[in-house]
Design an enzyme around this catalytic site. Structure first.
Site, PDB file in Angstrom:
ATOM      1  N   HIS A  31       0.487  -1.337   0.205  1.00  0.00           N
ATOM      2  CA  HIS A  31       0.538   0.153  -0.254  1.00  0.00           C
ATOM      3  C   HIS A  31       1.095   1.610   0.038  1.00  0.00           C
ATOM      4  O   HIS A  31       1.594   1.161   0.657  1.00  0.00           O
ATOM      5  CB  HIS A  31      -0.859  -0.432   1.185  1.00  0.00           C
ATOM      6  N   ASN A  77       7.760  -4.416   3.963  1.00  0.00           N
ATOM      7  CA  ASN A  77       6.766  -4.002   3.673  1.00  0.00           C
ATOM      8  C   ASN A  77       5.679  -3.781   5.035  1.00  0.00           C
ATOM      9  O   ASN A  77       4.861  -3.473   6.248  1.00  0.00           O
ATOM     10  CB  ASN A  77       5.151  -4.939   3.019  1.00  0.00           C
TER      11      ASN A  77
END
Length: 313
Positions: free
Chosen positions: A167, A198
């Site tokens: 994201h 991440n």
């Protein structure tokens, strides 16, 4: 006296015939009522089934509220929420030159999508204290963005690639609104990212941003990929580009106005040398972008030219 027996049986048969007719009429009337009730209940049952199917269809994208969520616990947000134009003017970098750019507005962020790389050039959003938490749980429903052209990134491009779906605007910043949570899983908000990065340094930075938003009331964030001057790895049949580096710039205009930038390599991200705090000016030189161009010149110069993490921590 002689009695005739014939009339008595005749009267008795007539009486039975009369009662039989009443019985038949009564049974017919009762059957009519039963049939009517059955049809009515069937119609209601079909109507209920139709509504239930519609509810399922409407909730196929956003998840329903957790079972233990109370409606009074849900923050009151005007629907549909959109980032105000005044906020977008602060968030948006200056238009890019010589780079493919399609601007897409979502509920809680705005993205510059690149049809050549199939990932964003940048994603920008306004994180307020009220938006740092909420009742809506992470969905994990990554989806293909139909508002961009083909070829575009798909779920299959990421499967077995060795890269996670990272994201840019995190799901953790969108728990406050069901649509915002759903939008955060669009693949225009995603880049191929090292899985350890991440869940490690990148996630830690996202948590820090929520902490700062709570402390100062609100902050402005822009982040995205950086490509070095080399041949780039791609994944999937649609050749989604894999960034070598990521950037993030953060601006706070409350209290004492301040800003900073981060450059992090797209590696395991568990070493100090993988994460660099920079001034926003330095990130602009690395990315070729102009961040927060709508700020007054003096304010822009002061928040972008220096970085002092003591002001944040």
């Amino acid at each position: 006296m002689t009695y005739s027996i014939a009339p008595f049986p005749n009267r008795h048969r007539k009486k039975r015939t009369h009662y039989s007719g009443v019985f038949i009429v009564g049974m017919a009337f009762l059957a009519f009522i039963v049939i009517g009730l059955t049809v009515s209940l069937s119609i209601r049952a079909c109507s209920h089934h139709k509504n239930y199917a519609q509810e399922e269809f409407q909730s196929a994208k956003p998840n329903k509220l957790p079972v233990d969520t109370k409606y009074e616990d849900i923050p009151e947000v005007s629907q549909p929420y959109e980032m105000p134009d005044s906020v977008i003017r602060i968030c948006m970098p200056r238009p890019l030159e010589g780079i493919s750019e399609q601007i897409i507005r979502k509920i809680s962020y705005i993205v510059s999508y690149n049809k050549d790389t199939k990932i964003p050039n940048w994603v920008a959003w306004h994180l307020t204290a009220e938006h740092t938490d909420g009742p809506y749980k992470r969905m994990n429903n990554f989806y293909e963005e139909e508002s961009v052209g083909i070829p575009r990134a798909t779920i299959d491009d990421y499967r077995g690639s060795g890269w996670s779906r990272g994201h840019m605007c995190p799901a953790g910043d969108n728990k406050w609104n069901e649509t915002a949570m759903y939008d955060s899983f669009s693949l225009v908000n995603v880049c191929p990212q090292n899985a350890n990065l991440n869940s490690g340094l990148w996630n830690s930075l996202e948590i820090d941003c929520r902490r700062w938003a709570k402390r100062y009331g609100d902050i402005y964030i822009v982040c995205g990929p950086v490509f070095l001057n080399r041949e780039h790895e791609t994944i999937g049949v649609n050749e989604v580009f894999v960034p070598e580096v990521f950037f993030k710039v953060v601006l706070c205009l409350n209290d004492y106005p301040k800003g900073f930038g981060v450059i992090v390599r797209n590696t395991d991200g568990n070493r100090k040398r993988d994460l660099y705090y920079n001034s926003i000016d330095q990130v602009e030189r690395i990315t070729g972008m102009d961040f927060f161009p709508m700020l007054p010149d003096k304010l822009e110069d002061s928040v972008e030219s220096e970085v002092d993490m003591n002001l944040w921590n």
